[in-house]
Design a protein around this motif. Structure first.
Motif, PDB file in Angstrom:
ATOM      1  N   MET A 191      61.391 -52.310 -12.958  1.00  0.00           N
ATOM      2  CA  MET A 191      60.288 -53.234 -12.733  1.00  0.00           C
ATOM      3  C   MET A 191      59.868 -53.808 -14.073  1.00  0.00           C
ATOM      4  SD  MET A 191      57.249 -50.612 -11.997  1.00  0.00           S
ATOM      5  CE  MET A 191      56.131 -50.271 -13.279  1.00  0.00           C
ATOM      6  N   LYS A 192      58.954 -54.762 -14.020  1.00  0.00           N
ATOM      7  CA  LYS A 192      58.514 -55.419 -15.246  1.00  0.00           C
ATOM      8  C   LYS A 192      57.000 -55.296 -15.338  1.00  0.00           C
ATOM      9  CE  LYS A 192      59.008 -59.879 -15.372  1.00  0.00           C
ATOM     10  NZ  LYS A 192      59.519 -61.248 -15.476  1.00  0.00           N
ATOM     11  N   LEU A 193      56.507 -54.957 -16.525  1.00  0.00           N
ATOM     12  CA  LEU A 193      55.070 -54.875 -16.788  1.00  0.00           C
ATOM     13  C   LEU A 193      54.738 -55.802 -17.944  1.00  0.00           C
ATOM     14  CD1 LEU A 193      55.374 -51.127 -16.677  1.00  0.00           C
ATOM     15  CD2 LEU A 193      53.475 -52.146 -15.480  1.00  0.00           C
ATOM     16  N   VAL A 194      53.740 -56.654 -17.744  1.00  0.00           N
ATOM     17  CA  VAL A 194      53.287 -57.555 -18.797  1.00  0.00           C
ATOM     18  C   VAL A 194      51.778 -57.396 -18.904  1.00  0.00           C
ATOM     19  CG1 VAL A 194      53.136 -59.944 -19.576  1.00  0.00           C
ATOM     20  CG2 VAL A 194      55.139 -59.189 -18.291  1.00  0.00           C
ATOM     21  N   THR A 195      51.268 -57.185 -20.122  1.00  0.00           N
ATOM     22  CA  THR A 195      49.820 -57.054 -20.299  1.00  0.00           C
ATOM     23  C   THR A 195      49.286 -58.281 -21.011  1.00  0.00           C
ATOM     24  OG1 THR A 195      49.997 -55.892 -22.414  1.00  0.00           O
ATOM     25  CG2 THR A 195      49.942 -54.537 -20.432  1.00  0.00           C
ATOM     26  N   ARG A 196      48.073 -58.653 -20.645  1.00  0.00           N
ATOM     27  CA  ARG A 196      47.381 -59.750 -21.326  1.00  0.00           C
ATOM     28  C   ARG A 196      45.904 -59.407 -21.378  1.00  0.00           C
ATOM     29  NH1 ARG A 196      45.821 -63.291 -16.812  1.00  0.00           N
ATOM     30  NH2 ARG A 196      46.860 -62.420 -14.995  1.00  0.00           N
ATOM     31  N   LEU A 197      45.259 -59.794 -22.448  1.00  0.00           N
ATOM     32  CA  LEU A 197      43.845 -59.491 -22.665  1.00  0.00           C
ATOM     33  C   LEU A 197      43.011 -60.706 -22.276  1.00  0.00           C
ATOM     34  CD1 LEU A 197      41.837 -57.391 -23.796  1.00  0.00           C
ATOM     35  CD2 LEU A 197      42.140 -58.475 -26.027  1.00  0.00           C
ATOM     36  N   ILE A 198      42.069 -60.487 -21.344  1.00  0.00           N
ATOM     37  CA  ILE A 198      41.163 -61.553 -20.919  1.00  0.00           C
ATOM     38  C   ILE A 198      39.749 -60.997 -20.973  1.00  0.00           C
ATOM     39  CG2 ILE A 198      40.474 -63.095 -19.047  1.00  0.00           C
ATOM     40  CD1 ILE A 198      43.328 -62.913 -17.977  1.00  0.00           C
ATOM     41  N   ASP A 199      38.920 -61.557 -21.848  1.00  0.00           N
ATOM     42  CA  ASP A 199      37.507 -61.134 -21.955  1.00  0.00           C
ATOM     43  C   ASP A 199      37.360 -59.617 -22.031  1.00  0.00           C
ATOM     44  OD1 ASP A 199      36.715 -63.798 -21.834  1.00  0.00           O
ATOM     45  OD2 ASP A 199      36.536 -63.763 -19.656  1.00  0.00           O
ATOM     46  N   CYS A 200      38.068 -58.982 -22.923  1.00  0.00           N
ATOM     47  CA  CYS A 200      37.996 -57.529 -23.151  1.00  0.00           C
ATOM     48  C   CYS A 200      38.570 -56.694 -22.011  1.00  0.00           C
ATOM     49  CB  CYS A 200      36.570 -57.071 -23.451  1.00  0.00           C
ATOM     50  SG  CYS A 200      35.894 -57.845 -24.925  1.00  0.00           S
ATOM     51  N   VAL A 201      39.243 -57.326 -21.067  1.00  0.00           N
ATOM     52  CA  VAL A 201      39.879 -56.599 -19.962  1.00  0.00           C
ATOM     53  C   VAL A 201      41.392 -56.757 -20.113  1.00  0.00           C
ATOM     54  CG1 VAL A 201      40.173 -56.420 -17.454  1.00  0.00           C
ATOM     55  CG2 VAL A 201      37.932 -57.036 -18.413  1.00  0.00           C
TER      56      VAL A 201
ATOM     57  N   GLY B  80      57.846 -55.656  -9.180  1.00  0.00           N
ATOM     58  CA  GLY B  80      58.914 -54.770  -8.728  1.00  0.00           C
ATOM     59  C   GLY B  80      58.404 -53.595  -7.925  1.00  0.00           C
ATOM     60  N   ARG B  81      59.067 -52.464  -8.099  1.00  0.00           N
ATOM     61  CA  ARG B  81      58.790 -51.271  -7.314  1.00  0.00           C
ATOM     62  C   ARG B  81      58.202 -50.176  -8.197  1.00  0.00           C
ATOM     63  NH1 ARG B  81      62.540 -51.306  -2.700  1.00  0.00           N
ATOM     64  NH2 ARG B  81      62.735 -49.046  -2.818  1.00  0.00           N
ATOM     65  N   ILE B  82      57.138 -49.541  -7.706  1.00  0.00           N
ATOM     66  CA  ILE B  82      56.566 -48.400  -8.421  1.00  0.00           C
ATOM     67  C   ILE B  82      57.050 -47.174  -7.660  1.00  0.00           C
ATOM     68  CG2 ILE B  82      54.488 -47.278  -9.278  1.00  0.00           C
ATOM     69  CD1 ILE B  82      53.026 -49.955  -8.969  1.00  0.00           C
TER      70      ILE B  82
ATOM     71  N   GLU C 278      61.597 -44.136 -13.588  1.00  0.00           N
ATOM     72  CA  GLU C 278      61.080 -45.000 -14.647  1.00  0.00           C
ATOM     73  C   GLU C 278      59.910 -45.869 -14.204  1.00  0.00           C
ATOM     74  OE1 GLU C 278      64.563 -47.087 -15.933  1.00  0.00           O
ATOM     75  OE2 GLU C 278      65.155 -45.467 -17.277  1.00  0.00           O
ATOM     76  N   GLY C 279      59.888 -46.270 -12.942  1.00  0.00           N
ATOM     77  CA  GLY C 279      58.808 -47.133 -12.460  1.00  0.00           C
ATOM     78  C   GLY C 279      57.455 -46.468 -12.530  1.00  0.00           C
ATOM     79  N   SER C 280      57.361 -45.255 -11.980  1.00  0.00           N
ATOM     80  CA  SER C 280      56.067 -44.569 -11.999  1.00  0.00           C
ATOM     81  C   SER C 280      55.711 -44.134 -13.417  1.00  0.00           C
ATOM     82  CB  SER C 280      56.057 -43.379 -11.039  1.00  0.00           C
ATOM     83  OG  SER C 280      57.042 -42.442 -11.380  1.00  0.00           O
ATOM     84  N   ALA C 281      56.703 -43.751 -14.209  1.00  0.00           N
ATOM     85  CA  ALA C 281      56.459 -43.355 -15.599  1.00  0.00           C
ATOM     86  C   ALA C 281      55.969 -44.549 -16.421  1.00  0.00           C
ATOM     87  CB  ALA C 281      57.724 -42.774 -16.218  1.00  0.00           C
ATOM     88  N   ALA C 282      56.500 -45.726 -16.147  1.00  0.00           N
ATOM     89  CA  ALA C 282      56.103 -46.923 -16.902  1.00  0.00           C
ATOM     90  C   ALA C 282      54.629 -47.242 -16.690  1.00  0.00           C
ATOM     91  CB  ALA C 282      56.974 -48.112 -16.499  1.00  0.00           C
ATOM     92  N   VAL C 283      54.136 -47.063 -15.463  1.00  0.00           N
ATOM     93  CA  VAL C 283      52.718 -47.320 -15.200  1.00  0.00           C
ATOM     94  C   VAL C 283      51.857 -46.344 -15.995  1.00  0.00           C
ATOM     95  CG1 VAL C 283      50.910 -47.284 -13.426  1.00  0.00           C
ATOM     96  CG2 VAL C 283      53.132 -48.322 -12.918  1.00  0.00           C
ATOM     97  N   ARG C 284      52.214 -45.062 -15.937  1.00  0.00           N
ATOM     98  CA  ARG C 284      51.461 -44.054 -16.703  1.00  0.00           C
ATOM     99  C   ARG C 284      51.516 -44.366 -18.198  1.00  0.00           C
ATOM    100  NH1 ARG C 284      53.907 -40.468 -13.142  1.00  0.00           N
ATOM    101  NH2 ARG C 284      55.460 -39.937 -14.703  1.00  0.00           N
TER     102      ARG C 284
ATOM    103  N   ALA D  31      55.579 -40.984  -5.501  1.00  0.00           N
ATOM    104  CA  ALA D  31      55.473 -40.816  -6.958  1.00  0.00           C
ATOM    105  C   ALA D  31      54.710 -41.991  -7.566  1.00  0.00           C
ATOM    106  CB  ALA D  31      56.853 -40.698  -7.582  1.00  0.00           C
ATOM    107  N   GLY D  32      54.930 -43.177  -7.033  1.00  0.00           N
ATOM    108  CA  GLY D  32      54.208 -44.359  -7.500  1.00  0.00           C
ATOM    109  C   GLY D  32      52.727 -44.259  -7.210  1.00  0.00           C
ATOM    110  N   LEU D  33      52.390 -43.769  -6.009  1.00  0.00           N
ATOM    111  CA  LEU D  33      50.981 -43.538  -5.676  1.00  0.00           C
ATOM    112  C   LEU D  33      50.378 -42.520  -6.636  1.00  0.00           C
ATOM    113  CD1 LEU D  33      50.860 -43.352  -1.775  1.00  0.00           C
ATOM    114  CD2 LEU D  33      49.862 -45.097  -3.253  1.00  0.00           C
ATOM    115  N   GLY D  34      51.141 -41.472  -6.910  1.00  0.00           N
ATOM    116  CA  GLY D  34      50.686 -40.445  -7.851  1.00  0.00           C
ATOM    117  C   GLY D  34      50.426 -41.022  -9.224  1.00  0.00           C
ATOM    118  N   SER D  35      51.270 -41.950  -9.661  1.00  0.00           N
ATOM    119  CA  SER D  35      51.077 -42.545 -10.990  1.00  0.00           C
ATOM    120  C   SER D  35      49.834 -43.429 -11.019  1.00  0.00           C
ATOM    121  CB  SER D  35      52.320 -43.316 -11.441  1.00  0.00           C
ATOM    122  OG  SER D  35      52.496 -44.475 -10.670  1.00  0.00           O
ATOM    123  N   LEU D  36      49.530 -44.107  -9.915  1.00  0.00           N
ATOM    124  CA  LEU D  36      48.307 -44.918  -9.852  1.00  0.00           C
ATOM    125  C   LEU D  36      47.067 -44.023  -9.909  1.00  0.00           C
ATOM    126  CD1 LEU D  36      49.122 -47.650  -7.171  1.00  0.00           C
ATOM    127  CD2 LEU D  36      49.057 -47.910  -9.652  1.00  0.00           C
TER     128      LEU D  36
END
Length: 132
Positions: free
Chosen positions: A7-17, A24-26, A30-36, A63-68
């Protein structure tokens, strides 16, 4: 920042958030680990307001639910907030079936989700001011 696994994760900062776009799939591995990992890295940088955009998540396994849940708990324990936005029907149904829908603060649109961080910060400073 940019991560790519199944899966792909992209972060962006908007107003301190920090908005984390997940595509993709959590799932187990690697998918669930990437979220953590991305949440842990953001917390290490002092970023405590995190919004997970799940618009392009088509599948989450246990496992994806667990990572969330793990990410939510880590952020909360660090004094921050983690919220969800743009859930697909599949993900929304899964969170309702597992009753996790009541754990997360969930939004249909990014703008109200971003504004909600300011409101919750105002509430916490107001409550701390009243206890002084």
């Amino acid at each position: 920042m940019f991560w790519e696994v199944g899966m792909k994760l992209v972060t962006r900062l908007i107003d301190c958030v920090e908005v984390v776009q997940i595509n993709g799939r959590i799932e187990l591995g690697e998918g669930s680990a990437a979220v953590r990992d991305v949440v842990r890295d953001l917390l290490a940088k002092g970023r405590k307001k995190i919004l997970l955009n799940l618009a392009d998540v088509d599948y989450i396994d246990s496992a994806g639910l667990g990572s969330l849940v793990s990410a939510f708990t880590s952020v909360r324990n660090d004094g921050g907030e983690l919220k969800l936005v743009y859930l697909t029907k599949k993900v929304q149904d899964l969170l309702q079936m597992t009753r996790l829908y009541t754990v997360f603060e969930i939004f249909d649109d990014e703008e109200p989700a971003l504004k909600s961080f300011d409101k919750s910060a105002d509430k916490s400073s107001a409550s701390s001011a009243s206890t002084v």
